[in-house]
Design a protein around this motif. Structure first.
Motif, PDB file in Angstrom:
ATOM      1  N   ARG A 173      35.094  30.108  43.871  1.00 58.78           N
ATOM      2  CA  ARG A 173      34.107  30.377  44.913  1.00 58.78           C
ATOM      3  C   ARG A 173      34.565  29.817  46.264  1.00 58.78           C
ATOM      4  NH1 ARG A 173      31.045  29.657  40.323  1.00 58.78           N
ATOM      5  NH2 ARG A 173      29.508  31.311  39.860  1.00 58.78           N
ATOM      6  N   SER A 188      25.667  27.834  51.060  1.00 61.70           N
ATOM      7  CA  SER A 188      25.813  27.626  49.627  1.00 61.70           C
ATOM      8  C   SER A 188      26.897  28.536  49.056  1.00 61.70           C
ATOM      9  CB  SER A 188      24.486  27.916  48.924  1.00 61.70           C
ATOM     10  OG  SER A 188      24.659  27.982  47.520  1.00 61.70           O
ATOM     11  N   ASP A 189      27.607  28.025  48.037  1.00 60.92           N
ATOM     12  CA  ASP A 189      28.617  28.864  47.395  1.00 60.92           C
ATOM     13  C   ASP A 189      27.977  29.962  46.553  1.00 60.92           C
ATOM     14  OD1 ASP A 189      27.710  27.455  45.205  1.00 60.92           O
ATOM     15  OD2 ASP A 189      29.639  26.568  44.688  1.00 60.92           O
ATOM     16  N   ARG A 190      26.656  29.920  46.400  1.00 55.54           N
ATOM     17  CA  ARG A 190      25.962  30.995  45.669  1.00 55.54           C
ATOM     18  C   ARG A 190      25.975  32.295  46.458  1.00 55.54           C
ATOM     19  NH1 ARG A 190      26.452  30.046  40.541  1.00 55.54           N
ATOM     20  NH2 ARG A 190      26.048  27.855  40.117  1.00 55.54           N
ATOM     21  N   ALA A 191      26.284  32.202  47.742  1.00 51.29           N
ATOM     22  CA  ALA A 191      26.430  33.424  48.541  1.00 51.29           C
ATOM     23  C   ALA A 191      27.539  34.293  47.966  1.00 51.29           C
ATOM     24  CB  ALA A 191      26.732  33.071  49.995  1.00 51.29           C
ATOM     25  N   ASP A 193      28.238  34.691  44.715  1.00 50.42           N
ATOM     26  CA  ASP A 193      27.680  35.434  43.588  1.00 50.42           C
ATOM     27  C   ASP A 193      26.842  36.614  44.072  1.00 50.42           C
ATOM     28  OD1 ASP A 193      28.794  33.515  41.870  1.00 50.42           O
ATOM     29  OD2 ASP A 193      27.038  32.249  42.101  1.00 50.42           O
ATOM     30  N   SER A 194      26.086  36.370  45.141  1.00 51.18           N
ATOM     31  CA  SER A 194      25.249  37.438  45.693  1.00 51.18           C
ATOM     32  C   SER A 194      26.096  38.578  46.242  1.00 51.18           C
ATOM     33  CB  SER A 194      24.352  36.872  46.800  1.00 51.18           C
ATOM     34  OG  SER A 194      23.590  37.882  47.403  1.00 51.18           O
ATOM     35  N   LYS A 197      27.727  40.551  43.432  1.00 53.97           N
ATOM     36  CA  LYS A 197      26.727  41.421  42.796  1.00 53.97           C
ATOM     37  C   LYS A 197      26.505  42.692  43.608  1.00 53.97           C
ATOM     38  CE  LYS A 197      21.964  41.437  41.074  1.00 53.97           C
ATOM     39  NZ  LYS A 197      20.719  40.621  40.893  1.00 53.97           N
ATOM     40  N   THR A 212      34.322  38.280  35.813  1.00 57.42           N
ATOM     41  CA  THR A 212      33.862  36.903  35.976  1.00 57.42           C
ATOM     42  C   THR A 212      34.687  35.984  35.088  1.00 57.42           C
ATOM     43  OG1 THR A 212      31.589  37.646  36.425  1.00 57.42           O
ATOM     44  CG2 THR A 212      31.896  35.342  35.777  1.00 57.42           C
ATOM     45  N   TYR A 214      34.235  32.609  33.778  1.00 57.22           N
ATOM     46  CA  TYR A 214      33.115  31.673  33.679  1.00 57.22           C
ATOM     47  C   TYR A 214      33.563  30.241  33.934  1.00 57.22           C
ATOM     48  CZ  TYR A 214      30.458  35.605  31.973  1.00 57.22           C
ATOM     49  OH  TYR A 214      29.828  36.828  31.884  1.00 57.22           O
ATOM     50  N   TYR A 218      36.093  34.448  40.016  1.00 62.81           N
ATOM     51  CA  TYR A 218      36.195  35.891  39.761  1.00 62.81           C
ATOM     52  C   TYR A 218      37.646  36.339  39.903  1.00 62.81           C
ATOM     53  CZ  TYR A 218      31.126  35.805  40.577  1.00 62.81           C
ATOM     54  OH  TYR A 218      29.784  35.527  40.519  1.00 62.81           O
TER      55      TYR A 218
END
Length: 227
Positions: A173, A188-191, A193-194, A197, A212, A214, A218
């Motif tokens: 990430r 956030s590093d969750r950006a 994942d968004s 997606k 992915t 895990y 990616y």
């Protein structure tokens, strides 16, 4: 015709000026004599950079090796300047991921031929990236999926370009953030994942090209027989 982009990292400012005069009509050139600034330039523009020319003597302020730093998150072709023909520094550079090592006083014409050979081998002669049913036009910044144009945002294009240039290599990430948002991103590093997606939805039947890993990140890998 697309102008390939060179990132020149060279300590000698006069050499940079001469380099730019020789190559500026046929290439887009980004340049720096400072290691820290060079990494900022790379982070801001890496999806557009086609090749890096690196003076082996340039380091970042923490004295880390720029070749190793770049190679840790990118497969961009890198030519390393050497001060002499001693083999040990060249062996080290190749082990760190250099694509070629040349003497710093190599004539510009010969350097150009070496660059063109590497660029042709890595990217081919077209101004696009093609994998399976995907095609990115690097000039127009457009995406085709199975010969049909698909609307794509700038960030989605940059992410897909980064994946396709570094296929089969797992990207964390943090590596993706540096590639797409830049080194100064504070969100956030969750950006990541968004964005992945959203990109998968745009890719439709090619959504499974993005895998992915895990706990790691990616990676991009077309199905066997599609690449």
């Amino acid at each position: 015709m697309r102008h390939n982009t060179i990132l020149l990292i060279e300590k000698d400012v006069e050499y940079i000026k001469k380099f730019c005069r020789f190559f500026e009509n046929d290439y887009t050139i980004l340049c720096s004599s400072d290691g820290d600034r060079a990494m900022e330039l790379y982070a801001a523009s890496n999806t557009d950079i086609d090749i890096v020319i690196l003076d082996n003597n340039v380091q970042d302020p923490n004295h880390s090796n720029l070749l190793e730093d770049i190679r840790s998150f990118s497969a961009v072709p890198i030519i390393v300047f050497m001060d002499n023909n001693e083999y040990e520094p060249q062996i080290m550079a190749y082990r760190m991921g250099a694509d070629d090592c040349v003497l710093r006083d190599t004539p510009f014409l010969l350097l150009r031929l070496k660059m063109e050979s590497i660029l042709k081998m890595v990217y081919g002669t077209e101004s696009s990236l093609k994998e399976g049913i995907l095609e990115l036009d690097l000039d127009k910044r457009t995406l085709k999926v199975d010969e049909e144009y698909v609307d794509i945002t700038i960030k989605e294009f940059d992410l897909l370009s980064f994946f396709m240039r570094n296929k089969y290599s797992v990207q964390s990430r943090n590596q993706i953030i540096t590639a797409v948002w830049g080194i100064n991103y504070e969100g956030s590093d969750r950006a990541v994942d968004s964005l992945v997606k959203k990109l998968r939805l745009k890719l439709k039947s090619a959504s499974d090209y993005i895998h992915t890993a895990y706990g790691m990140g990616y990676y991009f890998e077309p199905p066997l027989g599609d690449s």
